[in-house]
Structure formats: structure tokens, C-alpha cells
Design a protein around this motif. Structure first.
Motif, PDB file in Angstrom:
ATOM      1  N   VAL A  80       5.887  -6.104  -5.547  1.00 50.87           N
ATOM      2  CA  VAL A  80       4.495  -5.646  -5.610  1.00 50.87           C
ATOM      3  C   VAL A  80       4.415  -4.235  -6.182  1.00 50.87           C
ATOM      4  CG1 VAL A  80       2.474  -5.016  -4.218  1.00 50.87           C
ATOM      5  CG2 VAL A  80       3.700  -7.138  -3.744  1.00 50.87           C
ATOM      6  N   TYR A  81       5.345  -3.374  -5.768  1.00 50.54           N
ATOM      7  CA  TYR A  81       5.259  -1.971  -6.179  1.00 50.54           C
ATOM      8  C   TYR A  81       5.827  -1.733  -7.574  1.00 50.54           C
ATOM      9  CZ  TYR A  81       5.444   3.116  -5.862  1.00 50.54           C
ATOM     10  OH  TYR A  81       5.266   4.459  -6.084  1.00 50.54           O
ATOM     11  N   ARG A  90      -1.394  -1.806 -10.360  1.00 53.10           N
ATOM     12  CA  ARG A  90      -0.656  -0.751  -9.683  1.00 53.10           C
ATOM     13  C   ARG A  90      -1.215  -0.507  -8.285  1.00 53.10           C
ATOM     14  NH1 ARG A  90       2.548   1.936 -13.303  1.00 53.10           N
ATOM     15  NH2 ARG A  90       2.110   1.505 -15.508  1.00 53.10           N
ATOM     16  N   PHE A  91      -0.320  -0.343  -7.329  1.00 49.65           N
ATOM     17  CA  PHE A  91      -0.708  -0.037  -5.958  1.00 49.65           C
ATOM     18  C   PHE A  91       0.050   1.192  -5.481  1.00 49.65           C
ATOM     19  CE2 PHE A  91      -1.345  -4.738  -6.003  1.00 49.65           C
ATOM     20  CZ  PHE A  91      -2.709  -4.744  -5.741  1.00 49.65           C
ATOM     21  N   ALA A  96       0.897  -1.213  -1.379  1.00 50.69           N
ATOM     22  CA  ALA A  96       1.961  -2.156  -1.743  1.00 50.69           C
ATOM     23  C   ALA A  96       2.652  -2.697  -0.501  1.00 50.69           C
ATOM     24  CB  ALA A  96       2.971  -1.474  -2.663  1.00 50.69           C
ATOM     25  N   THR A  97       2.959  -1.806   0.442  1.00 52.25           N
ATOM     26  CA  THR A  97       3.616  -2.248   1.678  1.00 52.25           C
ATOM     27  C   THR A  97       2.684  -3.117   2.510  1.00 52.25           C
ATOM     28  OG1 THR A  97       4.919  -0.204   1.718  1.00 52.25           O
ATOM     29  CG2 THR A  97       4.810  -1.473   3.755  1.00 52.25           C
ATOM     30  N   ALA A 100       2.052  -6.554   0.760  1.00 50.24           N
ATOM     31  CA  ALA A 100       3.252  -7.389   0.739  1.00 50.24           C
ATOM     32  C   ALA A 100       3.509  -7.999   2.111  1.00 50.24           C
ATOM     33  CB  ALA A 100       4.453  -6.568   0.290  1.00 50.24           C
TER      34      ALA A 100
END
Length: 223
Positions: A80-81, A90-91, A96-97, A100
Motif C-alpha cells: 500500500v505504501y 499515495r498514502f 497506509a498502515t 492495510a
């Protein structure tokens, strides 16, 4: 003993590290709450999609569940990141954490909700349908409340297990409790901040584990 105290319970270093690790702990709690809310909500939505009877939707949900239940959480976080930016998405490390881990929890939640929906006796579907109630109302008013009641203990335990993965956010520079402790540790050249982070994790997860047992016992008794 003196060496253990010096390396893991060094009081001056613990005091110096406390503000930064505490801030990281707040980040950990925020990520955990986002994971639980998003993961459980999406999981329930996926289970309801399977109830529509659509083979395509059922196959898509099943594929999603199998993939995200199989992949390691760290792999999903890194994808994801670091992977999605190649697609123009983009995160931040926080999002992202959270997304996910929420995706993983959604997969497990979907399977749990689906299993508990299927566990409700078919006679209740048939009895409600014989009264002329549409299937959607039968699901919403009769089946779903029972399924959720059965699912709560399982969802609670799974949520706790997955939210522990917030520590994996350190791999993408998320300033959560562990990441903050590691940062201070590298500066101070002493692992005592890890002891502090451990204390914060225990302070957060022990009450959650206790709460999950209370919920499990309550629902097991049918109260």
C-alpha cells in the motif's frame, strides 16, 4: 542485575523518552481505532453482498477474503505504501498502515459475519417469508441481529489480534509507539525506550483482552 537495569530500566533515559513514546502510543491507539471501525464495517458490507445471491459478487468477495487472509500483514502495508504510488495513489504512513490492516480485518470479518448468518436456522427465513416479508427485511430485522450477536465475540478477538499489527507500521516510518521507541533508542544507544513502549502496549491491549473475554462470556450465556 545491574546490567539489566542499566540497559532496560535506565530511569533517566525512560524519563527522556517518555514524551515521544507517549505521542507514538496515541498514534497507535488512533490507528487501532481506525482499523477496527473500517475493517468491521467493510467486512459486514461484504457479507451482506454475498447475501444478495449474485454469483459474481459472491466470487469477488470470496477471492478478496482468501487473498487478504493469506497475505502477511507486513506485505500488505508495504504494498500500500510503496506499491500504490506507481499507480498514482499515495498514502501517508498513518493511512497506509490503517487501510492495510483494515483490509485484513475486513476479510476476516466478512468470513465471520457470513458464517454466523448461515448459522441462523433456515426455518426462520422460511417462517418470515411465509408471512410475506421481503428478503431484505427478513435479513435486516430477523437474521442480521442474531448473526451479529453470534459474531461479536469472534470479531472482538480477531480485531485485537490484527490491531497488534500497528507495530508493523514502523517499517514505513509510522511514528507509533514502537517506532518512536526505536528512534529514541538509536539516539540514546540504550534499549530502555523499548521497555517503555512495551508498557504502553500492555496498558492498551490487556484491557481489550479482558473486555473481549467479558463480551464472549456475556454472549455465550445469551444475555
Amino acid at each position: 542485575m545491574d546490567q539489566i537495569l542499566e540497559n532496560y530500566f535506565n530511569w533517566p533515559i525512560l524519563v527522556a523518552a517518555f514524551p515521544e513514546v507517549l505521542q507514538g502510543f496515541f498514534v497507535t491507539v488512533e490507528v487501532a481505532l481506525c482499523v477496527i471501525v473500517i475493517g468491521v464495517a467493510v467486512g459486514l458490507a461484504f457479507a451482506l453482498l454475498r447475501c444478495t445471491g449474485s454469483r459474481l459478487l459472491g466470487a469477488l468477495v470470496t477471492a478478496y477474503v482468501e487473498v487478504f487472509r493469506t497475505l502477511p500483514q507486513l506485505v500488505i502495508i508495504i504494498f500500500v505504501y510503496f506499491g500504490l504510488p506507481y499507480l498514482g495513489i499515495r498514502f501517508s504512513p498513518f493511512l497506509a498502515t490503517a487501510l492495510a490492516l483494515a483490509a485484513v480485518l475486513a476479510a476476516f470479518s466478512a468470513e465471520i459475519f457470513w458464517a454466523t448468518i448461515m448459522a441462523v436456522p433456515k426455518g426462520q427465513w422460511e417462517a418470515a417469508s411465509s408471512l410475506g416479508l421481503p428478503q431484505r427485511r427478513v435479513l435486516r430485522l430477523i437474521i442480521l441481529p442474531q448473526a451479529i450477536r453470534l459474531a461479536v465475540p469472534l470479531i472482538t478477538n480477531r480485531s485485537i489480534a490484527i490491531t497488534k499489527g500497528t507495530a508493523l507500521g514502523a517499517a514505513i516510518s509510522l511514528p507509533e509507539a514502537l517506532g518512536s521507541a526505536q528512534s529514541v533508542m538509536s539516539i540514546q544507544a540504550n534499549p530502555s525506550p523499548l521497555t517503555l513502549a512495551t508498557g504502553f502496549y500492555l496498558a492498551f491491549f490487556i484491557p481489550l483482552v479482558w473486555l473481549s473475554r467479558v463480551i464472549e462470556k456475556r454472549f455465550a450465556k445469551g444475555h
